[in-house]
Design an enzyme around this catalytic site. Structure first.
Site, PDB file in Angstrom:
ATOM      1  CB  SER A  92      19.102  55.480  51.398  1.00  0.00           C
ATOM      2  OG  SER A  92      18.602  54.142  50.141  1.00  0.00           O
TER       3      SER A  92
ATOM      4  CE1 TYR B 118      23.403  52.531  48.309  1.00  0.00           C
ATOM      5  CE2 TYR B 118      21.092  51.941  47.734  1.00  0.00           C
ATOM      6  CZ  TYR B 118      21.798  52.718  48.837  1.00  0.00           C
ATOM      7  OH  TYR B 118      21.949  54.139  48.578  1.00  0.00           O
TER       8      TYR B 118
END
Length: 309
Positions: free
Chosen positions: A152, A177
């Site tokens: 991502s 993340y």
């Protein structure tokens, strides 16, 4: 958006459109988390194209209900290496070959959580569990297999924290993340070098999509970030889940990528280098394409999991 090159698809393409006319009959795909959000749309598209899909899931009953019989479901908790071992042993015992693996499952911006021997949960679940899973399944890969890691633009937030990848001090959920998403990209980059000729690995940025992945992000925060609009419409630049699944199934099947092993893809095409820090525009940062870092991460992951040395 990233300017298209030659794929014939783009930002608004759906998984169904990408696989229109593609015959996956006789092919077997493993899609982690393939029962929710992007994973569910990925499973549907692959199944509609004729593939047999296996969905390993931490909550197999929930997965089976969501899938309604379109895929096989088995138990797998990516944060537990014993669970990875159990799943892969069951699968390998069947003698079936694998044509596609899509590492789709993941968690985002969760509160500080420890799994296994004290590993940070996002790094462990999003990366280490998939590293172990793929390495255990390598003997089952058919010729010309493809492995797709769903990364991502979150990788913009952090490279690999080599001095403290498990955030033993100063946990930051977004940096954690970001590190995990960088790890996904580097995993595919190095795995591609290790696979037999004809088989390839790719990383993909699916785009900005509202799915259950955001469950740990408070509603107020999502609104502040522009993820939620007052009228409930899709924010500018965001994709539907059907559009979000497109790049993963494209990377898993497109002959256009035969000569681009290890590539980072976006909008059903090769991603361009990120020109700024606009995560919505995307692209790929240099730290997610560095081969030396990819090899270093592979060695670290092999030491932690005992697999892939």
């Amino acid at each position: 958006m990233i300017q298209q090159q030659n794929s014939g698809f783009g930002h608004e393409s759906t998984a169904g459109e990408v696989l229109a006319g593609v015959d996956l009959s006789g092919k077997l795909a493993v899609v982690t988390g393939g029962y929710s959000g992007l994973g569910l749309e990925t499973t549907r598209a692959l199944t509609n194209a004729g593939a047999h899909v296996v969905v390993p899931a931490r909550r197999p009953q929930t997965a089976a209900e969501a899938l309604g019989g379109i895929a096989d479901v088995d138990r797998l908790d990516l944060g537990d290496l014993n669970s990875v071992d159990d799943f892969t042993e069951r699968f390998l015992a069947t003698g079936r070959g694998i044509d596609i693996i899509i590492n789709n499952a993941g968690i985002m911006a969760c509160p500080e959580t420890r799994v296994g021997p004290g590993w940070e949960a996002q790094f462990a679940t999003n990366h280490l569990g998939h590293h172990a899973l793929v390495n255990r399944l390598l003997p089952a890969l058919n010729d010309n297999a493809r492995v797709v890691a769903v990364a991502s633009s979150g990788h913009f937030l952090s490279g690999i924290r080599w001095d403290d990848p498990h955030f033993t001090t100063g946990y930051d959920k977004w940096e954690a993340y970001g590190q995990a998403k960088t790890a996904n990209a580097l995993f595919a980059l190095h795995l591609d070098r290790l696979l037999p000729t004809g088989s390839h690995a790719y990383a993909v940025h699916p785009g900005s999509i509202l799915t259950p992945l955001q469950r740990h992000v408070p509603h107020d925060t999502q609104s502040e970030l522009g993820w939620i609009t007052p009228d409930g419409s899709l924010p500018t630049g965001f994709k539907t889940p059907e559009q979000g699944a497109a790049t993963a199934v494209w990377a898993a099947t497109s002959p256009y990528l035969d000569d681009h092993g290890g590539a980072y893809c976006q909008d059903c095409d090769l991603a361009r280098p990120a020109e700024d820090d606009d995560m919505l525009t995307g692209g790929v940062k240099p730290w997610a394409r560095d081969r030396a870092s990819a090899a270093r991460l592979w060695a670290l992951s092999a030491a932690l999991t005992g697999l892939g040395a």
